[in-house]
Scaffold this motif. Structure first.
Motif, short mmCIF file in Angstrom:
data_model
loop_
_atom_site.label_atom_id
_atom_site.label_comp_id
_atom_site.label_asym_id
_atom_site.label_seq_id
_atom_site.Cartn_x
_atom_site.Cartn_y
_atom_site.Cartn_z
N SER A 40 0.81 -1.21 0.00
CA SER A 40 0.00 0.00 0.00
C SER A 40 0.85 1.26 0.00
O SER A 40 0.32 2.36 0.05
CB SER A 40 -0.92 0.02 1.22
OG SER A 40 -0.14 0.08 2.39
N MET A 69 -3.25 -3.47 -8.11
CA MET A 69 -4.24 -2.78 -7.28
C MET A 69 -4.19 -1.25 -7.37
O MET A 69 -5.19 -0.59 -7.11
CB MET A 69 -4.08 -3.21 -5.82
CG MET A 69 -4.40 -4.67 -5.57
SD MET A 69 -6.04 -5.21 -6.13
CE MET A 69 -7.09 -4.35 -4.96
N GLU A 81 -11.05 -3.05 -5.65
CA GLU A 81 -11.30 -3.49 -4.27
C GLU A 81 -12.51 -4.42 -4.21
O GLU A 81 -12.52 -5.40 -3.47
CB GLU A 81 -11.49 -2.29 -3.34
CG GLU A 81 -10.29 -1.36 -3.22
CD GLU A 81 -9.06 -1.98 -2.59
OE1 GLU A 81 -9.15 -3.07 -1.97
OE2 GLU A 81 -7.98 -1.37 -2.71
N ALA A 84 -11.36 -7.78 -5.33
CA ALA A 84 -10.58 -8.41 -4.25
C ALA A 84 -11.51 -8.88 -3.13
O ALA A 84 -11.32 -9.97 -2.56
CB ALA A 84 -9.55 -7.43 -3.71
N LEU A 85 -12.52 -8.09 -2.83
CA LEU A 85 -13.49 -8.47 -1.79
C LEU A 85 -14.25 -9.73 -2.19
O LEU A 85 -14.42 -10.64 -1.38
CB LEU A 85 -14.46 -7.32 -1.54
CG LEU A 85 -15.64 -7.61 -0.61
CD1 LEU A 85 -15.16 -8.07 0.77
CD2 LEU A 85 -16.54 -6.39 -0.50
N SER A 88 -12.05 -12.68 -1.75
CA SER A 88 -11.80 -12.91 -0.32
C SER A 88 -13.01 -13.53 0.36
O SER A 88 -12.87 -14.36 1.26
CB SER A 88 -11.40 -11.60 0.36
OG SER A 88 -10.20 -11.11 -0.20
N CYS A 96 -8.66 -10.30 4.69
CA CYS A 96 -8.64 -9.61 3.39
C CYS A 96 -10.02 -9.02 3.05
O CYS A 96 -10.11 -7.92 2.50
CB CYS A 96 -8.17 -10.54 2.28
SG CYS A 96 -6.43 -10.98 2.39
N HIS A 100 -10.42 -5.02 2.22
CA HIS A 100 -10.90 -4.54 0.92
C HIS A 100 -12.31 -3.96 0.99
O HIS A 100 -12.61 -3.02 0.25
CB HIS A 100 -10.73 -5.63 -0.13
CG HIS A 100 -9.28 -5.94 -0.29
ND1 HIS A 100 -8.39 -5.07 -0.88
CD2 HIS A 100 -8.54 -6.97 0.16
CE1 HIS A 100 -7.18 -5.57 -0.82
NE2 HIS A 100 -7.24 -6.72 -0.17
N ARG A 103 -11.55 -0.47 2.39
CA ARG A 103 -11.00 0.41 1.35
C ARG A 103 -12.09 0.81 0.35
O ARG A 103 -12.15 1.96 -0.07
CB ARG A 103 -9.84 -0.28 0.63
CG ARG A 103 -8.60 -0.32 1.48
CD ARG A 103 -7.44 -0.93 0.73
NE ARG A 103 -6.30 -1.07 1.63
CZ ARG A 103 -5.28 -1.87 1.41
NH1 ARG A 103 -5.25 -2.62 0.31
NH2 ARG A 103 -4.29 -1.95 2.26
N HIS A 104 -12.92 -0.14 -0.06
CA HIS A 104 -14.00 0.16 -1.00
C HIS A 104 -14.91 1.24 -0.42
O HIS A 104 -15.22 2.23 -1.08
CB HIS A 104 -14.80 -1.10 -1.33
CG HIS A 104 -15.92 -0.86 -2.30
ND1 HIS A 104 -17.15 -0.39 -1.90
CD2 HIS A 104 -15.98 -1.00 -3.65
CE1 HIS A 104 -17.93 -0.25 -2.96
NE2 HIS A 104 -17.24 -0.63 -4.03
N SER A 171 -7.14 -8.64 -10.42
CA SER A 171 -7.49 -8.42 -9.01
C SER A 171 -8.05 -9.69 -8.38
O SER A 171 -7.62 -10.10 -7.28
CB SER A 171 -8.50 -7.27 -8.89
OG SER A 171 -8.97 -7.12 -7.58
#
Length: 195
Positions: A40, A69, A81, A84-85, A88, A96, A100, A103-104, A171
């Motif tokens: 990051s 990313m 994100e 990725a979510l 996960s 994770c 994510h 972050r989203h 992703s």
């Protein structure tokens, strides 16, 4: 006493590695060089410090993670994100999924999408673009993957360009791998008093 968390949330749990992470004060010059590019570009997590035991892998992994990313162009940051979510959630990677989802929500300045996903899972009420992105990433992360031509067509119907679709594939694939690695290297935990 700590216990494993089994519910998806945007509250990022502590991640407890099974191996002792590299201590920056004790790191070799090679480890320090590999640690210069963190995923990051902010702080070095216990996860990355654990990965620093394998310098050659970390030197490849972090720039790849950053490119997938964070590079400009293609799919938006929040949609990466979301991909990725989805992966996960399929892999039940509590840590994770929280990172994510958080972050989203911060990028979007809205928790509606992640709230819906955590309440209803794959049946969540999402806008057509988010639905196509989530479904494709989810199906891509299943083992074996179930994403197919109809899912690609749904992405195109939702307005995604080829560059955006490629970013989504990257992703979801990145987290299909990273979730499994994280599961083996450690556990998401919270203190009993926080339960």
């Amino acid at each position: 006493m700590a216990r494993v968390i089994h519910k998806f949330t945007r509250n990022v749990p502590h991640w407890q590695p099974r191996l002792t992470p590299v201590k920056l004060a004790d790191a070799t010059p090679e480890q320090l060089e590999a640690l210069q590019v963190t995923p990051s570009n902010t702080k070095v997590s216990d996860y990355v410090l654990t990965l620093a035991h394998d310098v050659e892998s970390l030197k490849v992994r972090s720039p790849l993670f950053n490119a997938i990313m964070y590079d400009a162009g293609g799919l938006s940051r929040s949609e990466r994100e979301l991909g990725a979510l989805a992966a996960s959630m399929v892999n039940r990677c509590i840590y994770c999924a929280a990172v994510h989802a958080d972050r989203h929500a911060k990028i979007e300045k809205d928790t509606t999408t992640t709230d819906a996903l955590f309440a209803a899972g794959e049946k969540a009420d999402l806008n057509p673009r988010d639905r196509a992105i989530f479904d494709f990433a989810r199906k891509s992360a299943e083992a074996p993957p179930t994403a197919g031509a109809a899912d690609m067509e749904a992405l195109r119907q939702a307005g995604l360009s080829d560059a955006e679709i490629l970013d989504l594939i990257l992703s979801a694939a990145l987290f299909g791998w990273a979730n499994r690695l994280m599961h083996v290297l450690g556990d998401p935990v919270r203190k009993t008093e926080d339960a």
